[in-house]
Design an enzyme around this catalytic site. Structure first.
Site, mmCIF file in Angstrom:
data_model
loop_
_atom_site.group_PDB
_atom_site.id
_atom_site.type_symbol
_atom_site.label_atom_id
_atom_site.label_comp_id
_atom_site.label_asym_id
_atom_site.label_seq_id
_atom_site.Cartn_x
_atom_site.Cartn_y
_atom_site.Cartn_z
ATOM 1 N N ASP A 40 2.807 14.742 1.152
ATOM 2 C CA ASP A 40 2.921 13.889 2.345
ATOM 3 C C ASP A 40 1.542 13.865 2.995
ATOM 4 O O ASP A 40 1.176 14.778 3.732
ATOM 5 C CB ASP A 40 3.957 14.472 3.314
ATOM 6 C CG ASP A 40 4.321 13.482 4.418
ATOM 7 O OD1 ASP A 40 5.298 13.746 5.150
ATOM 8 O OD2 ASP A 40 3.627 12.443 4.536
ATOM 9 N N GLU A 48 1.455 3.821 0.645
ATOM 10 C CA GLU A 48 1.589 2.960 1.827
ATOM 11 C C GLU A 48 0.237 2.438 2.306
ATOM 12 O O GLU A 48 -0.730 3.213 2.376
ATOM 13 C CB GLU A 48 2.266 3.756 2.934
ATOM 14 C CG GLU A 48 3.607 4.346 2.506
ATOM 15 C CD GLU A 48 4.000 5.538 3.350
ATOM 16 O OE1 GLU A 48 4.543 6.515 2.788
ATOM 17 O OE2 GLU A 48 3.757 5.506 4.563
ATOM 18 N N ARG A 85 11.396 -1.955 11.976
ATOM 19 C CA ARG A 85 12.198 -1.923 10.737
ATOM 20 C C ARG A 85 13.706 -1.883 11.006
ATOM 21 O O ARG A 85 14.498 -2.055 10.075
ATOM 22 C CB ARG A 85 11.779 -0.758 9.844
ATOM 23 C CG ARG A 85 12.097 0.609 10.403
ATOM 24 C CD ARG A 85 11.720 1.710 9.405
ATOM 25 N NE ARG A 85 12.009 3.034 9.962
ATOM 26 C CZ ARG A 85 11.962 4.153 9.258
ATOM 27 N NH1 ARG A 85 11.643 4.132 7.963
ATOM 28 N NH2 ARG A 85 12.221 5.312 9.828
ATOM 29 N N HIS A 121 5.231 0.463 4.191
ATOM 30 C CA HIS A 121 5.624 1.759 3.637
ATOM 31 C C HIS A 121 6.265 1.585 2.240
ATOM 32 O O HIS A 121 7.449 1.856 2.048
ATOM 33 C CB HIS A 121 6.621 2.379 4.628
ATOM 34 C CG HIS A 121 6.966 3.806 4.437
ATOM 35 N ND1 HIS A 121 7.593 4.287 3.304
ATOM 36 C CD2 HIS A 121 6.817 4.889 5.248
ATOM 37 C CE1 HIS A 121 7.799 5.597 3.446
ATOM 38 N NE2 HIS A 121 7.329 5.983 4.586
ATOM 39 N N ARG A 171 16.539 2.378 2.633
ATOM 40 C CA ARG A 171 15.722 3.405 1.943
ATOM 41 C C ARG A 171 15.153 2.788 0.659
ATOM 42 O O ARG A 171 15.822 2.743 -0.404
ATOM 43 C CB ARG A 171 16.584 4.612 1.611
ATOM 44 C CG ARG A 171 15.825 5.716 0.864
ATOM 45 C CD ARG A 171 14.738 6.340 1.665
ATOM 46 N NE ARG A 171 15.291 7.076 2.820
ATOM 47 C CZ ARG A 171 14.554 7.591 3.774
ATOM 48 N NH1 ARG A 171 13.242 7.439 3.733
ATOM 49 N NH2 ARG A 171 15.110 8.222 4.788
HETATM 50 O O1 TA6 Z 1 5.248 8.026 4.970
HETATM 51 C C1 TA6 Z 1 5.499 9.357 4.952
HETATM 52 C C2 TA6 Z 1 6.542 9.711 5.998
HETATM 53 O O2 TA6 Z 1 6.004 9.675 7.282
HETATM 54 C C3 TA6 Z 1 7.118 11.069 5.624
HETATM 55 O O3 TA6 Z 1 6.703 12.068 6.530
HETATM 56 C C4 TA6 Z 1 8.626 10.832 5.646
HETATM 57 O O4 TA6 Z 1 9.143 11.064 6.933
HETATM 58 C C5 TA6 Z 1 8.687 9.358 5.231
HETATM 59 O O5 TA6 Z 1 7.632 8.764 5.968
HETATM 60 C C6 TA6 Z 1 10.032 8.695 5.415
HETATM 61 O O6 TA6 Z 1 10.318 8.538 6.749
HETATM 62 P P1 TA6 Z 1 11.761 7.875 7.132
HETATM 63 O O7 TA6 Z 1 11.768 7.815 8.636
HETATM 64 O O8 TA6 Z 1 11.802 6.518 6.497
HETATM 65 O O9 TA6 Z 1 12.789 8.797 6.535
#
Ligand code: TA6
Length: 279
Positions: free
Chosen positions: A198, A255, A85, A155, A59
């Site tokens: 988002d 991102e 990932r 991301h 994370r």
């Molecule tokens: O990038 C935005 C997103 O798609 C959000 O909707 C949220 O889900 C975030 O990515 C994080 O996703 P993850 O699967 O890493 O928890």
């Protein structure tokens, strides 16, 4: 200096230290989870509650979302943001052209396991250049006999001093999909964050400027037509096991992507690169 390291529980990563910056890259996912210019605060945000375990995405840092961004629309049970990932990359090359620059190239290639998730032969190269700037280049090579479509994202989680004093410039008048309301809207002025955000901005190739109270970060995309802005805000953060309750105050995802209608069709034998330079 580029060294191979492991966490106490055996999670492998590469540590980079040169005269301009330091960085750490997990082999799982080719996941860059730390980048810090000498004498500066870390540029990337990393959750203090992040997992460093096989099969669980870190994370923070720069997760590689590939070969699909978000949910897999045809197979709901497949991992969100694709499998790259949470897959083991191998280190192909590492070199230091000078004492201020370190370059590593990692690779993920199709295997029996990936073919079960996504039925195409591929090679995925990740070239990371660590210096006074950070450059990440994700290159998809279609090794199959048929074309395939990839949506993807670098991301990036940015560390910010105070989310209420942050703005993102460069998306004025750009159309975006609001994931929270499933509506298409158009950005008016700078992006400010005062609630859960988002958004997938489409058809945008412009450089962005992240303005925080204590610094400015230039975000220069190449091979990208989408920009995603995400902050989970209070409620969603509270529900996330790998984020502290107030984490939303000091992070913002900006991102560099090709998502939704900006997904890229890669012809057999062809390549496509998604890149970002942070300065
Ligand atoms: O990038 C935005 C997103 O798609 C959000 O909707 C949220 O889900 C975030 O990515 C994080 O996703 P993850 O699967 O890493 O928890």
């Amino acid at each position: 200096m580029i060294t191979n390291k492991k966490t106490a529980n055996g999670f492998a990563y590469i540590e980079i230290e040169n005269k301009s910056a330091s960085a750490r890259i997990a082999l799982q996912g080719g996941h860059l989870f730390h980048y810090q210019q000498q004498g500066e605060k870390p540029l990337l945000w990393l959750s203090q509650k992040s997992h460093f375990e096989s099969g669980k995405a870190i994370r923070g840092g720069i997760p590689i979302c590939w070969p699909w961004f978000g949910k897999n629309l045809t197979h709901k049970d497949l991992p969100q943001h694709g499998f790259a990932r949470i897959s083991p990359f191998e280190l192909l090359e590492s070199n230091e052209p000078d004492e201020h620059t370190s370059v590593v190239v990692l690779q993920l290639q199709s295997s029996e396991k990936t073919l079960l998730l996504w039925p195409f032969q591929f090679q995925l190269f990740l070239r990371i250049t660590v210096g006074s700037t950070l450059k990440v280049a994700l290159t998809t090579r279609n090794c199959d006999s048929q074309s395939f479509t990839v949506s993807s994202a670098l991301h990036t989680y940015f560390a910010v001093s105070d989310i209420s004093r942050v703005s993102v410039q460069g998306l004025n008048k750009v159309r975006y999909w609001d994931a929270l309301t499933d509506q298409i809207k158009r950005q008016q002025g700078d992006v400010l964050i005062g609630e859960e955000v988002d958004r997938v901005y489409q058809k945008t190739t412009e450089s962005l400027l992240l303005r925080d109270a204590v610094r400015e970060v230039h975000i220069r995309p190449e091979g990208s037509s989408s920009a995603v802005i995400w902050n989970p805000w209070k409620e969603k953060t509270r529900r996330m096991a790998d984020m502290q309750e107030d984490a939303y105050k000091t992070m913002l995802c900006i991102e560099t992507a090709n998502a939704l209608e900006d997904a890229r069709n890669v012809l057999a034998g062809e390549e496509h690169s998604l890149q970002v330079t942070l300065a």
